[in-house]
Scaffold this active site. Structure first.
Site, mmCIF file in Angstrom:
data_model
loop_
_atom_site.group_PDB
_atom_site.id
_atom_site.type_symbol
_atom_site.label_atom_id
_atom_site.label_comp_id
_atom_site.label_asym_id
_atom_site.label_seq_id
_atom_site.Cartn_x
_atom_site.Cartn_y
_atom_site.Cartn_z
ATOM 1 C CE LYS A 237 -27.714 -23.715 -36.065
ATOM 2 N NZ LYS A 237 -26.862 -23.548 -35.269
ATOM 3 N N GLY B 16 -20.231 -30.612 -22.350
ATOM 4 C CA GLY B 16 -20.899 -29.104 -22.475
ATOM 5 C C GLY B 16 -22.242 -29.167 -23.104
ATOM 6 C CB ALA C 17 -23.073 -15.116 -36.297
ATOM 7 C CG HIS D 165 -56.625 -18.617 -36.588
ATOM 8 N ND1 HIS D 165 -56.327 -19.231 -35.166
ATOM 9 C CD2 HIS D 165 -57.297 -19.530 -37.506
ATOM 10 C CE1 HIS D 165 -56.903 -20.574 -35.265
ATOM 11 N NE2 HIS D 165 -57.755 -20.587 -36.576
HETATM 12 C C1 LIG Z 1 -20.558 -25.512 -34.199
HETATM 13 C C2 LIG Z 1 -20.940 -23.970 -34.179
HETATM 14 C C3 LIG Z 1 -22.136 -23.404 -34.549
HETATM 15 C C4 LIG Z 1 -22.765 -21.856 -34.322
HETATM 16 N N1 LIG Z 1 -24.047 -21.664 -34.653
HETATM 17 C C5 LIG Z 1 -23.928 -19.910 -34.318
HETATM 18 C C6 LIG Z 1 -25.778 -19.921 -34.646
HETATM 19 O O1 LIG Z 1 -26.532 -21.063 -35.166
HETATM 20 N N2 LIG Z 1 -25.973 -18.845 -34.707
HETATM 21 C C7 LIG Z 1 -24.811 -17.781 -34.363
HETATM 22 O O2 LIG Z 1 -25.364 -16.637 -34.036
HETATM 23 N N3 LIG Z 1 -23.402 -18.375 -33.880
HETATM 24 C C8 LIG Z 1 -23.870 -19.688 -33.935
HETATM 25 N N4 LIG Z 1 -22.283 -19.777 -34.020
HETATM 26 C C9 LIG Z 1 -21.431 -19.009 -33.462
HETATM 27 C C10 LIG Z 1 -20.552 -18.338 -34.258
HETATM 28 O O3 LIG Z 1 -19.919 -18.796 -35.503
HETATM 29 C C11 LIG Z 1 -19.654 -17.103 -34.069
HETATM 30 O O4 LIG Z 1 -20.031 -16.142 -33.169
HETATM 31 C C12 LIG Z 1 -19.035 -16.410 -34.974
HETATM 32 O O5 LIG Z 1 -18.863 -17.051 -36.191
HETATM 33 C C13 LIG Z 1 -17.870 -15.167 -35.030
HETATM 34 O O6 LIG Z 1 -17.636 -14.498 -36.057
HETATM 35 P P1 LIG Z 1 -16.505 -13.389 -36.121
HETATM 36 O O7 LIG Z 1 -16.199 -12.692 -37.347
HETATM 37 O O8 LIG Z 1 -16.245 -13.230 -34.763
HETATM 38 O O9 LIG Z 1 -15.295 -14.839 -35.859
HETATM 39 P P2 LIG Z 1 -14.880 -16.534 -36.578
HETATM 40 O O10 LIG Z 1 -16.404 -16.575 -37.515
HETATM 41 O O11 LIG Z 1 -14.576 -17.122 -36.167
HETATM 42 O O12 LIG Z 1 -14.273 -15.387 -38.169
HETATM 43 C C14 LIG Z 1 -12.354 -15.106 -37.696
HETATM 44 C C15 LIG Z 1 -12.187 -15.156 -39.210
HETATM 45 O O13 LIG Z 1 -11.291 -14.143 -39.300
HETATM 46 C C16 LIG Z 1 -10.054 -14.240 -39.340
HETATM 47 N N5 LIG Z 1 -7.865 -15.011 -38.731
HETATM 48 C C17 LIG Z 1 -8.143 -14.676 -37.555
HETATM 49 N N6 LIG Z 1 -6.901 -14.211 -37.127
HETATM 50 C C18 LIG Z 1 -6.936 -14.077 -38.336
HETATM 51 C C19 LIG Z 1 -5.580 -12.811 -38.668
HETATM 52 N N7 LIG Z 1 -4.427 -12.433 -37.818
HETATM 53 N N8 LIG Z 1 -5.727 -12.350 -40.111
HETATM 54 C C20 LIG Z 1 -6.348 -12.539 -41.031
HETATM 55 N N9 LIG Z 1 -7.108 -13.418 -40.451
HETATM 56 C C21 LIG Z 1 -7.129 -13.847 -39.459
HETATM 57 C C22 LIG Z 1 -10.471 -16.863 -39.490
HETATM 58 O O14 LIG Z 1 -9.744 -17.411 -40.542
HETATM 59 C C23 LIG Z 1 -11.841 -16.582 -39.398
HETATM 60 O O15 LIG Z 1 -11.995 -16.019 -41.349
HETATM 61 C C24 LIG Z 1 -21.484 -21.448 -33.422
HETATM 62 C C25 LIG Z 1 -20.272 -21.777 -33.368
HETATM 63 C C26 LIG Z 1 -20.578 -23.387 -33.650
HETATM 64 C C27 LIG Z 1 -18.683 -23.430 -33.385
#
Ligand SMILES: Cc1cc2nc3c(=O)[nH]c(=O)nc-3n(C[C@H](O)[C@H](O)[C@H](O)COP(=O)(O)OP(=O)(O)OC[C@H]3O[C@@H](n4cnc5c(N)ncnc54)[C@H](O)[C@@H]3O)c2cc1C
Length: 473
Positions: free
Chosen positions: A53, A187, A327, A452
Site C-alpha cells: 500500500k 495469477g 489480515a 455532499h
Molecule cells: C503482497 C501481499 C499483500 C497483501 N495485502 C493485504 C492487504 O492489503 N490487506 C489484507 O487484509 N491482507 C493482505 N495480505 C494478506 C496478509 O498479509 C495476511 O493475511 C496476514 O499477514 C496473515 O496474518 P497472520 O498473522 O496469519 O500471518 P503472518 O502475517 O504470515 O505472520 C505469521 C508470523 O508467525 C511467525 N511464525 C511462523 N511460524 C512460526 C513458528 N513456528 N514459531 C514462531 N513464529 C512463527 C512468522 O515469522 C510471522 O511473523 C497481503 C499479502 C501479501 C502477500
C-alpha cells in the site's frame, strides 16, 4: 522460582497473533507471544499489506503528477523517479510500525519469546507445553493453559521453480533495485493485480496470465469485467483462461509459455516474472501431528470460537481453513479466540460479512454476496448500479471509472452485498460493512443522509437505483 504458566501462549507474531495477544492481555490474561524472526508484524507488515500500500500511494502520486497540468499545476517539467527513496520511505513505514508493536507488547506486559515454537501434544493436567527453539538451536519450554497457532503463510511456487533474481514472489519484488522494464504476473488475485497496478504506473510493460476465466475471481463478475477493461486501457496485457506450461530463464530474464483461452500456445518474454498463485499455510512442523487438530488441504479446521479439535488449541489467520487469507480476518479471529479463552462474549466470524479490498487503480471494495451467489442461495435478487460518472466528488478528483453495485433481496429489501469499483472503494466499503452487520434494507439506506459532495453519495444513489430511483444517473 516457580515456573510461569501462562493463560495463553501464541505462536506467531503477525496481525493474527499480535492482535490475539493484545486482546488477551486486555482481558487480564497472562500472555506469551512466540516469534521466530527478530521483528513482530509478519507478512502483513514486512512483505504484504503495508509495503504494497505504501508503493501504491507512491504510484498514485506519480500518476497525479503526470496530469498536474490538468489541475492547473504548471512547471513540474518531467518528474523523475528516485526508486531508492521510494524503497526508503516504504522501509521507514515498516520500521515505525515494528516499533509501535514493540511498544504495545511492553504496554500490555506481554512476554515476547524469540524462537521457533512447536506444540508438544495435548495438554497434561490442563497445561500445554510449547518447545521454543532459539536461533542457536537451544530449546526452552513455554507452558500455557491455552495455545493459539498464528504461524501465517508462504507464497506458493510453481512446480520446479525457485524464487531468485528474475523469478519473484511478494518478498523479492518488494526490494528490486529498480522497477523492471517488463514483468509477467502469474495469477490475477489481489496480490497479482496490485503489483501489476504499481509497476504499470511506474512504466513497466505488464502482462497478466490467469488460469481462471476472470481476474479477481472472488469478486462480482461485473467488477472483474470492468477492471479488465480498465487495465487494458492502462496498457496492461490481461490474459485469462490461460494455463502456464513453462517458465524458463533466458539471458535477459524469463520466458513464459502458456496455453491461451483458445487453446493456442503463447510465449511471452520479460525481465521478471512474479508468481502470485496463492499462499500455503505454515501448518507443517508446528507439532500439529501430535494433536487431534484436523487439517483440510493443508489448513486447520476450527469451530466458531477458532478452537481446533484439540481442546485448548486455537488457530487464527492464514493457517485457518474456510476463511479468506486477509489480515483483518486473522486479526478478528485473534480477538474471537482471546474472548473465548477469557470466557467473554464474542461473535463468530461470518464469511458473508468480511470486506475484501484490492488496492488497485481503480480500487475494489466489496462485502457480502455477489449477484451470482445471492441467486445460487435462492434469493429473489434486485440489483442497483450507479456509475461514478454521476458523482460530483469523483469529477473533482478527476476519477470517474467504476461503479457501485448493490445486491438486495427483493422480498424484504435486505442488502445482501455491496460491490464497489472506483475511487476510494476500499474506504467506502466500511459503510457497507456496517449496513450488512445491522441487516439494513434498501428503504432504510435510501433515506440515510450522505454528506455532499462525497464519494459516499454514490452509495446513496446506488441504494436508490435498486428501486430504479437514483438521483444522479
Ligand atoms: C503482497 C501481499 C499483500 C497483501 N495485502 C493485504 C492487504 O492489503 N490487506 C489484507 O487484509 N491482507 C493482505 N495480505 C494478506 C496478509 O498479509 C495476511 O493475511 C496476514 O499477514 C496473515 O496474518 P497472520 O498473522 O496469519 O500471518 P503472518 O502475517 O504470515 O505472520 C505469521 C508470523 O508467525 C511467525 N511464525 C511462523 N511460524 C512460526 C513458528 N513456528 N514459531 C514462531 N513464529 C512463527 C512468522 O515469522 C510471522 O511473523 C497481503 C499479502 C501479501 C502477500
Amino acid at each position: 522460582m516457580a515456573e510461569t504458566i501462562f493463560d495463553v501462549a501464541i505462536i506467531g507474531g503477525g496481525p493474527a497473533g499480535y492482535t490475539a495477544a493484545i486482546r488477551a492481555a486486555e482481558y487480564g490474561l497472562k500472555v506469551a507471544l512466540i516469534e521466530k524472526t527478530d521483528k513482530l508484524g509478519g507478512t502483513c507488515l514486512h512483505v504484504g499489506c503495508i509495503p504494497t500500500k505504501a508503493l501504491l500511494f507512491n504510484a498514485e502520486i506519480w500518476d497525479h503528477l503526470k496530469h498536474a497540468a490538468d489541475f492547473g499545476i504548471a512547471g513540474i517539467g518531467t518528474p523523475t523517479l528516485d526508486w531508492a527513496a521510494v524503497l526508503k520511505r516504504k522501509n521507514a513505514i515498516i520500521t515505525k510500525h515494528v516499533k509501535g508493536l514493540e511498544f504495545l507488547m511492553k504496554k500490555h506486559k506481554i512476554s515476547v519469546v524469540p524462537g521457533y515454537g512447536r506444540l508438544t501434544g495435548a495438554a497434561q493436567e490442563g497445561v500445554h507445553t510449547v518447545d521454543v527453539a532459539a536461533a542457536d538451536d537451544a530449546v526452552s519450554q513455554v507452558k500455557a493453559k491455552n495455545v493459539i497457532l498464528a504461524t501465517g503463510s508462504d507464497a506458493k511456487m510453481l512446480p520446479g521453480l525457485e524464487a531468485d533474481g528474475s523469478v519473484l514472489t511478494n518478498i523479492e519484488i518488494l526490494s528490486l533495485a529498480e522497477p523492471p522494464k517488463s514483468l509477467i504476473v502469474i495469477g490475477a488475485g489481489a496480490v497479482g493485480m496490485e503489483f501489476s497496478s504499481i509497476f504499470r504506473s511506474f512504466g513497466t510493460e505488464v502482462t497478466v496470465v490467469e488460469f481462471l476465466p476472470r481476474v479477481v475471481p472472488v469478486e462480482d463478475e461485473e467488477i472483474s469485467k470492468e477492471l479488465t477493461r480498465l487495465y487494458k486501457k492502462r496498457g496492461i496485457d490481461v490474459n485469462t483462461g490461460a494455463r502456464v506450461e513453462k517458465v524458463e530463464k533466458t539471458d535477459t530474464g524469463v520466458k513464459v509459455t502458456y496455453t491461451d483461452a483458445n487453446g493456442k500456445t503463447q510465449v511471452k518474454e520479460a525481465e521478471k516474472v512474479l508468481v502470485a498463485v496463492g499462499r500455503a499455510g505454515r501448518t507443517a512442523n508446528v507439532g500439529l501431528d501430535k494433536t487431534r487438530a484436523e487439517l483440510e488441504r493443508g489448513l486447520i479446521k476450527v469451530d466458531e470460537a477458532q478452537e481446533t479439535a484439540e481442546p485448548g488449541v486455537f488457530a487464527v489467520g492464514d493457517i485457518v481453513a474456510g476463511l479468506p487469507q486477509l489480515a483483518h480476518v486473522g486479526a478478528m479471529a485473534g480477538m474471537v479466540a482471546a474472548a473465548k479463552i477469557a470466557g467473554r462474549k464474542f461473535r463468530p466470524i461470518r464469511r458473508d460479512r468480511i470486506p475484501g479490498c484490492t488496492y488497485t487503480e481503480p480500487q475494489i471494495g466489496s462485502v457480502g454476496l455477489t449477484e451470482a451467489q445471492a441467486k445460487e442461495k435462492g434469493y429473489a435478487v434486485k440489483v442497483g448500479k450507479f456509475p461514478f460518472a454521476g458523482n460530483s466528488k469523483a469529477t473533482i478528483l478527476g476519477n470517474h471509472d467504476g461503479f457501485v453495485k448493490i445486491v438486495a433481496d427483493s422480498k424484504y429489501g435486505e442488502i445482501l452485498g455491496v460491490h464497489i469499483l472506483g475511487p476510494q472503494a476500499t474506504e467506502l466499503i466500511a459503510e457497507a460493512v456496517a449496513v450488512l452487520e445491522l441487516e439494513g434494507t434498501v428503504e432504510e439506506m435510501m433515506f440515510a443522509i450522505h454528506a455532499h459532495p462525497t464519494l459516499a453519495e454514490s452509495l446513496l444513489d446506488a441504494y436508490g437505483a435498486v428501486e430504479g430511483m437514483a438521483i444522479n444517473a
